[in-house]
Design an enzyme around this catalytic site. Structure first.
Site, PDB file in Angstrom:
ATOM      1  N   ASP A 171       0.852  -1.191   0.000  1.00 43.12           N
ATOM      2  CA  ASP A 171       0.000   0.000   0.000  1.00 43.12           C
ATOM      3  C   ASP A 171       0.884   1.236   0.000  1.00 43.12           C
ATOM      4  O   ASP A 171       1.666   1.442   0.928  1.00 43.12           O
ATOM      5  CB  ASP A 171      -0.922  -0.013   1.225  1.00 43.12           C
ATOM      6  CG  ASP A 171      -2.038   1.000   1.125  1.00 43.12           C
ATOM      7  OD1 ASP A 171      -1.759   2.163   0.776  1.00 43.12           O
ATOM      8  OD2 ASP A 171      -3.188   0.651   1.406  1.00 43.12           O
ATOM      9  N   THR A 172       0.779   2.038  -1.052  1.00 44.52           N
ATOM     10  CA  THR A 172       1.464   3.328  -1.161  1.00 44.52           C
ATOM     11  C   THR A 172       2.954   3.179  -1.429  1.00 44.52           C
ATOM     12  O   THR A 172       3.778   3.853  -0.811  1.00 44.52           O
ATOM     13  CB  THR A 172       1.231   4.196   0.101  1.00 44.52           C
ATOM     14  OG1 THR A 172      -0.117   4.079   0.545  1.00 44.52           O
ATOM     15  CG2 THR A 172       1.498   5.666  -0.192  1.00 44.52           C
ATOM     16  N   CYS A 216      -6.956   3.756  -2.345  1.00 45.66           N
ATOM     17  CA  CYS A 216      -6.852   2.342  -1.937  1.00 45.66           C
ATOM     18  C   CYS A 216      -7.980   1.456  -2.454  1.00 45.66           C
ATOM     19  O   CYS A 216      -7.758   0.518  -3.217  1.00 45.66           O
ATOM     20  CB  CYS A 216      -6.800   2.239  -0.418  1.00 45.66           C
ATOM     21  SG  CYS A 216      -5.394   3.059   0.331  1.00 45.66           S
ATOM     22  N   HIS A 250      -9.954  -3.976   2.108  1.00 46.22           N
ATOM     23  CA  HIS A 250     -10.432  -2.612   1.860  1.00 46.22           C
ATOM     24  C   HIS A 250     -11.547  -2.564   0.822  1.00 46.22           C
ATOM     25  O   HIS A 250     -11.700  -1.568   0.108  1.00 46.22           O
ATOM     26  CB  HIS A 250      -9.268  -1.717   1.418  1.00 46.22           C
ATOM     27  CG  HIS A 250      -9.334  -0.300   1.947  1.00 46.22           C
ATOM     28  ND1 HIS A 250     -10.513   0.392   2.102  1.00 46.22           N
ATOM     29  CD2 HIS A 250      -8.366   0.557   2.346  1.00 46.22           C
ATOM     30  CE1 HIS A 250     -10.274   1.598   2.558  1.00 46.22           C
ATOM     31  NE2 HIS A 250      -8.973   1.730   2.717  1.00 46.22           N
ATOM     32  N   ASP A 289      -0.996  -0.542  -4.777  1.00 45.21           N
ATOM     33  CA  ASP A 289      -2.290   0.002  -5.188  1.00 45.21           C
ATOM     34  C   ASP A 289      -2.171   1.396  -5.794  1.00 45.21           C
ATOM     35  O   ASP A 289      -2.860   1.743  -6.737  1.00 45.21           O
ATOM     36  CB  ASP A 289      -3.303  -0.021  -4.037  1.00 45.21           C
ATOM     37  CG  ASP A 289      -2.816   0.647  -2.764  1.00 45.21           C
ATOM     38  OD1 ASP A 289      -1.656   1.109  -2.717  1.00 45.21           O
ATOM     39  OD2 ASP A 289      -3.594   0.683  -1.786  1.00 45.21           O
ATOM     40  N   HIS A 290      -1.244   2.204  -5.283  1.00 43.40           N
ATOM     41  CA  HIS A 290      -1.016   3.564  -5.787  1.00 43.40           C
ATOM     42  C   HIS A 290       0.263   4.083  -5.161  1.00 43.40           C
ATOM     43  O   HIS A 290       0.898   3.409  -4.334  1.00 43.40           O
ATOM     44  CB  HIS A 290      -2.189   4.490  -5.434  1.00 43.40           C
ATOM     45  CG  HIS A 290      -2.520   4.474  -3.965  1.00 43.40           C
ATOM     46  ND1 HIS A 290      -1.733   5.098  -3.031  1.00 43.40           N
ATOM     47  CD2 HIS A 290      -3.515   3.872  -3.284  1.00 43.40           C
ATOM     48  CE1 HIS A 290      -2.252   4.889  -1.824  1.00 43.40           C
ATOM     49  NE2 HIS A 290      -3.323   4.138  -1.951  1.00 43.40           N
TER      50      HIS A 290
END
Length: 514
Positions: free
Chosen positions: A17-18, A57, A107, A285-286
């Protein structure tokens, strides 16, 4: 003679994540310590221009696990669940006799950040382990500690306390139990997302770190959308050569990034031992703006820092780099194709297998990303900010429905500083990319499509129509529901896409030509 054992088909998808693309060492930033992901890239393919379907997310994950865009599956913001008719890759594979495990952050259930603690249909319940389940293992005091960044500096803070370590433990057990079966396993870490807890030596590995100057830090946001200037706050007045200062946040965030690479390495070690021929995918995810363009976090932007994510795939050619565009939307069709399953009409991406086996092949000339809002719970982050973007190696068009649009020549301006949306010299190219975007919105039945996306200041001469393109575009999810019926006849539709006034036109003209 004993018949040769059939080779198992096994897929492991790692997700963080991130993680920005430049937070992985093999993408060129050798100040980043990620030896396990770097070695994975040496064994496989590294994609330079891979994009998330939405830099938030939940929406990003919705595309990864359904093969449909957020505007199609309903997860257009954090905090909302899938529609009842939306099927995940886990459901599709399980229904085809392929075991599926999901370990880590989900999520996508409409709960809060941590989830509901309930295993969705299609996944092995024994191994389901979302963040709520992690918190429920902890005492009240430990729960509070698990959300405090300072805990990483407490004497004796252990790797075993972290969510990442516990996810890796479960992943190793899954691989041991099902090593002789076909399977699809996702290992989804929350790290390096805040609070970015990590043990020594990772907690101080980047102490005092400051990024090197890059032109993105000097963006004054002139000629850019208002939402970016509001997002930046006072930052546009900073000195042109300024870069983010060293901070405990950045130090710990990058340290946690190296820590999760370590945890991925634990699982990769077992994969190499037990199933060296498995298809292994890594992505995030990003990303995060981290001060580029004076912005922080992520949101309604297609800037590379937030939307251009790392993507590494092992299982085909080795040590290759692909510069052609790639997208998260293609992961589901790729996995289904790998297992030899037919691709449902409902999927909105393509299989990347031909490119994985031969990097000279191109799967996408352009890819798409979008934004609707950040989170249903939050008033901030700009609120409603509908955005749609189309991206190639050379150009990026970003249409902000309620704001100023953006167009970047990525070859001349790789830093995305000079918004050329009002430059007449680019107008023909802008219109070409805009036509691709409108077609994409129509083809995917974008819930938010309408004449407003074409009624742009630079698109002079456009005449809006109440009926837009005038077509009915019904869903084809026929593996899981009956064929939808034609409103005008009550009979099963013959064509999912047809002119709304088809029968009237046939009666008057004897034909229906698009």
């Amino acid at each position: 003679m004993e018949e040769k054992r059939k080779r198992k088909k096994q897929v492991i998808l790692f997700m963080t994540d991130t993680t920005r693309k430049d937070m992985v060492g093999c993408y060129g930033n050798r100040k980043m310590y990620t030896p396990n992901l770097d070695s994975l890239a040496e064994e496989g393919i590294r994609y330079e221009n891979a994009y998330t379907c939405q830099p938030v997310c939940g929406p990003a994950r919705s595309a990864i696990f359904t093969g449909t865009f957020p505007h199609s599956n309903g997860v257009v913001t954090n905090g909302v669940p899938f529609g009842a008719n939306v099927k995940t890759i886990g459901q599709r594979l399980t229904d085809s006799g392929i075991r599926c495990g999901y370990i880590g952050k989900w999520h996508l259930d409409g709960g809060d950040y941590f989830g509901l603690g309930k295993c969705p249909e299609g996944w092995e319940e024994k191994y389901w382990y979302d963040m709520r389940m992690y918190l429920e293992e902890l005492t009240k005091e430990e729960r509070i500690r698990s959300r405090q960044s300072d805990e990483a500096y407490r004497y004796g803070f252990s790797e075993e306390f972290t969510y990442a370590h516990r996810c890796s433990d479960r992943a190793v057990r899954f691989l041991e139990e099902f090593s002789e079966e076909d399977f699809f396993l996702t290992v989804s870490y929350d790290e390096p997302h805040g609070p970015s807890l990590c043990p020594a030596p990772y907690n101080k590995m980047y102490e005092g770190f400051r990024p090197e100057y890059s032109p993105e830090f000097g963006d004054d946001l002139k000629g850019k959308p208002l939402l970016q200037r509001l997002w930046a706050g006072d930052m546009p007045d900073a000195p042109e050569d300024d870069v983010p200062q060293a901070s405990e946040f950045l130090s710990l965030f990058l340290g946690c990034n190296s820590f999760v690479d370590h945890e991925i390495g634990r699982v990769l070690h077992r994969i190499r031992e037990k199933m060296p021929d498995a298809l292994v995918i890594f992505t995030s995810d990003h990303g995060d703006m981290l001060g580029a363009h004076r912005l922080s976090s992520k949101g309604a932007t297609a800037y590379k820092e937030a939307a251009n994510i790392p993507l590494i795939i092992k299982g085909g050619e080795k040590g290759k780099i692909v510069k052609a565009p790639a997208s998260h939307i293609d992961i589901v069709p790729t996995v289904m194709d790998y297992f030899g399953l037919p691709l449902p009409k409902l999927l909105e991406g393509k299989s990347m297998l031909p490119q994985i086996y031969d990097t000279a092949k191109t799967v996408n000339e352009v890819v798409f990303t979008e934004f609707t809002r950040y989170e249903i719970d939050h008033d901030g982050f700009g609120g409603l900010q509908p955005m749609r973007a189309v991206i190639s190696e050379k150009y990026k068009l970003v249409v902000h429905l309620l704001d100023k649009d953006e167009f970047y020549d990525l070859e001349a301006d790789p830093w995305e500083l000079d918004n050329r949306i009002d430059d007449e010299a680019y107008l023909d190219t802008i219109r070409e990319y805009h036509a691709l975007l409108i077609r994409h919105m129509n083809d995917t039945r974008d819930l938010y499509r309408g004449y407003q996306w074409s009624m742009r200041p630079w698109n002079k001469g456009f005449v809006p129509k109440w009926n837009n393109e005038g077509y009915t575009r019904q869903r084809e999810n026929e593996e899981y529901e009956p064929r939808q019926l034609d409103y005008d006849t009550g009979l099963p539709m013959e064509s999912a896409v047809r002119h709304k006034y088809l029968y009237e036109r046939e009666e008057n003209n004897g034909s229906d030509e698009e």
